[in-house]
Design an enzyme around this catalytic site. Sequence first.
Site, PDB file in Angstrom:
ATOM      1  N   CYS A 198      10.092  -3.194  -9.749  1.00 37.56           N
ATOM      2  CA  CYS A 198      11.321  -2.851  -9.024  1.00 37.56           C
ATOM      3  C   CYS A 198      12.424  -3.828  -9.417  1.00 37.56           C
ATOM      4  CB  CYS A 198      11.092  -2.777  -7.522  1.00 37.56           C
ATOM      5  SG  CYS A 198      10.369  -4.248  -6.819  1.00 37.56           S
ATOM      6  N   GLY A 229       0.755  -1.246   0.000  1.00 38.48           N
ATOM      7  CA  GLY A 229       0.000   0.000   0.000  1.00 38.48           C
ATOM      8  C   GLY A 229       0.791   1.305   0.000  1.00 38.48           C
ATOM      9  N   GLY A 230       2.097   1.250  -0.172  1.00 39.83           N
ATOM     10  CA  GLY A 230       2.891   2.481  -0.171  1.00 39.83           C
ATOM     11  C   GLY A 230       2.428   3.454  -1.244  1.00 39.83           C
ATOM     12  N   LYS A 231       2.217   2.931  -2.448  1.00 37.56           N
ATOM     13  CA  LYS A 231       1.818   3.834  -3.543  1.00 37.56           C
ATOM     14  C   LYS A 231       0.366   4.272  -3.376  1.00 37.56           C
ATOM     15  CE  LYS A 231       5.297   1.989  -6.610  1.00 37.56           C
ATOM     16  NZ  LYS A 231       5.581   0.735  -5.877  1.00 37.56           N
ATOM     17  N   ASP A 278       1.416  -1.849 -10.846  1.00 37.07           N
ATOM     18  CA  ASP A 278       2.712  -2.014 -10.169  1.00 37.07           C
ATOM     19  C   ASP A 278       2.892  -3.521  -9.924  1.00 37.07           C
ATOM     20  OD1 ASP A 278       5.049  -1.203  -8.832  1.00 37.07           O
ATOM     21  OD2 ASP A 278       4.034  -1.261  -6.903  1.00 37.07           O
ATOM     22  N   ASP A 320      -8.163 -11.438  -8.946  1.00 35.81           N
ATOM     23  CA  ASP A 320      -7.054 -11.656  -9.859  1.00 35.81           C
ATOM     24  C   ASP A 320      -7.084 -10.502 -10.870  1.00 35.81           C
ATOM     25  OD1 ASP A 320      -5.333 -12.370 -11.843  1.00 35.81           O
ATOM     26  OD2 ASP A 320      -6.268 -14.298 -12.291  1.00 35.81           O
ATOM     27  N   GLY A 321      -6.076  -9.641 -10.810  1.00 33.82           N
ATOM     28  CA  GLY A 321      -6.063  -8.438 -11.641  1.00 33.82           C
ATOM     29  C   GLY A 321      -6.034  -8.726 -13.133  1.00 33.82           C
ATOM     30  N   ASP A 330      -5.604  -6.216  -4.766  1.00 30.79           N
ATOM     31  CA  ASP A 330      -4.424  -7.080  -4.751  1.00 30.79           C
ATOM     32  C   ASP A 330      -4.934  -8.507  -4.602  1.00 30.79           C
ATOM     33  OD1 ASP A 330      -1.168  -6.596  -4.167  1.00 30.79           O
ATOM     34  OD2 ASP A 330      -1.968  -8.560  -3.606  1.00 30.79           O
TER      35      ASP A 330
HETATM   36  N1  SAM Z   1       1.998  -1.301  -5.242  1.00 28.56           N
HETATM   37  C1  SAM Z   1       2.450  -1.939  -4.039  1.00 28.56           C
HETATM   38  C2  SAM Z   1       3.022  -0.895  -3.111  1.00 28.56           C
HETATM   39  O1  SAM Z   1       3.411   0.181  -3.551  1.00 28.56           O
HETATM   40  O2  SAM Z   1       3.057  -1.152  -1.893  1.00 28.56           O
HETATM   41  C3  SAM Z   1       3.454  -3.035  -4.318  1.00 28.56           C
HETATM   42  C4  SAM Z   1       2.905  -4.092  -5.248  1.00 28.56           C
HETATM   43  S1  SAM Z   1       3.920  -5.517  -5.353  1.00 28.56           S
HETATM   44  C5  SAM Z   1       5.194  -4.964  -6.356  1.00 28.56           C
HETATM   45  C6  SAM Z   1       3.015  -6.533  -6.432  1.00 28.56           C
HETATM   46  C7  SAM Z   1       1.704  -7.045  -5.849  1.00 28.56           C
HETATM   47  O3  SAM Z   1       1.015  -7.744  -6.897  1.00 28.56           O
HETATM   48  C8  SAM Z   1       1.834  -8.050  -4.708  1.00 28.56           C
HETATM   49  O4  SAM Z   1       1.263  -7.518  -3.555  1.00 28.56           O
HETATM   50  C9  SAM Z   1       1.052  -9.276  -5.186  1.00 28.56           C
HETATM   51  O5  SAM Z   1       0.262  -9.863  -4.173  1.00 28.56           O
HETATM   52  C10 SAM Z   1       0.173  -8.685  -6.274  1.00 28.56           C
HETATM   53  N2  SAM Z   1      -0.280  -9.625  -7.326  1.00 28.56           N
HETATM   54  C11 SAM Z   1       0.350 -10.719  -7.813  1.00 28.56           C
HETATM   55  N3  SAM Z   1      -0.391 -11.299  -8.763  1.00 28.56           N
HETATM   56  C12 SAM Z   1      -1.514 -10.545  -8.895  1.00 28.56           C
HETATM   57  C13 SAM Z   1      -2.686 -10.645  -9.695  1.00 28.56           C
HETATM   58  N4  SAM Z   1      -2.847 -11.625 -10.580  1.00 28.56           N
HETATM   59  N5  SAM Z   1      -3.641  -9.703  -9.552  1.00 28.56           N
HETATM   60  C14 SAM Z   1      -3.494  -8.696  -8.656  1.00 28.56           C
HETATM   61  N6  SAM Z   1      -2.424  -8.576  -7.851  1.00 28.56           N
HETATM   62  C15 SAM Z   1      -1.448  -9.477  -7.979  1.00 28.56           C
END
Ligand code: SAM
Length: 367
Positions: free
Chosen positions: A293, A168-170, A238, A220-221, A187
Amino acid sequence: RVKEKWAATRPKLPPTRLAVHHFDATYSTQLGQLWPSVRLAMLSERKYGALLNNFSHNAALTELKAQGCVDFISEREKDVPSCLEEKSEEPSDVSMKSSDADGEQLSLSPNIKCLVFPRGDVTRFKPARPDKNGLLGYYLMDAASLLPCLALDVQEGHSVLDLCAAPGGKTLALLQTQAIRFLCINDSSVSRTLRLRKVLHSYVPKHFLTNENLRITSFDGTKWGEIESNTFDRVLVDVPCTTDRHSLMEDDNNIFSKNRTGERRRLPQLQLELLLAGIQAACPGGEILYSTCTLSQNQNLSVVEQAIYQAREKDGIHLQVVDLRPLMRMFGNTFHFAPDLHLGEMVIPHLAANFGPIYMCKLKRLT
Ligand code: SAM
């Protein structure tokens, strides 16, 4: 002759070692002579930034400034190294929006403030303290992670989708703008979504977290485009990636563990599907920000190239790449940017400014 028993005697390498080997093989080619210094920085302690929480009433800004911190966004210096003015030719199949030519400049939200210790100063931040309402004064994160939020350029009244939002930072940075009409936070991981909820409750007053302003889901995004297409003014994608710094430093939950090889190899496909879903979820004229990242070209530029192609061929969606060079010029004194990327921008770690890696590319839906 004694038979060597490799399988039984060969020591198992920890995932962090496997990650170094992998990165040495791929990034020495990709980054050339930059790799040794980037490698050294990534193996050293990273630097944080303190995202100021405007909802908190404690005096964090004054206290952090008294410790020598500067807000890298509002107090940026105007001089930027001349090497950042150079850029290689754009590929012919990708249309670039030259913000300078259009006269269109990125407008930075005055409400996003992030304090960092000056270049070369590796002082650590103290943990944030709660105010009288229990809200914490700042959130510690990689300061370069704010660049995708700034680049998203959220305007008053926008509806925004944060497709992979946890922890959740962003999301928190986007909420600081106080400009969003409706924020959709998603997420797929239920446990990480729970963490995100806790973060929001520690930083944002309850009356901002109502169903009228905000929706939190764990879908699921990759399926988002099928559920809610042509809707959002801004979409942040992200994606999960090899999280290069974590992979080099922590054996726990490391994507280079042998039992996660399949998951790691499938990342570019997952990233592509998430970006395509984000593109579909944006409204025509809307903008999408893809970020990771990792330094990996396969997870960065290649994914964006594929997404532009597939969006056009399969969905008839035409996209324009938005030029982020203005952002690079604005913050060239705080971050080191990779030279010569033909698509998007990337902050690369450096010992004197040990932020990143963060890759970002912004797309605008033309149709
Ligand atoms: N944006 C977040 C932040 O700033 O704190 C960091 C996101 S992290 C890089 C990627 C996230 O994608 C993870 O929390 C993971 O659970 C989620 N993720 C993985 N597969 C996904 C999917 N199919 N749909 C949605 N989210 C997914």
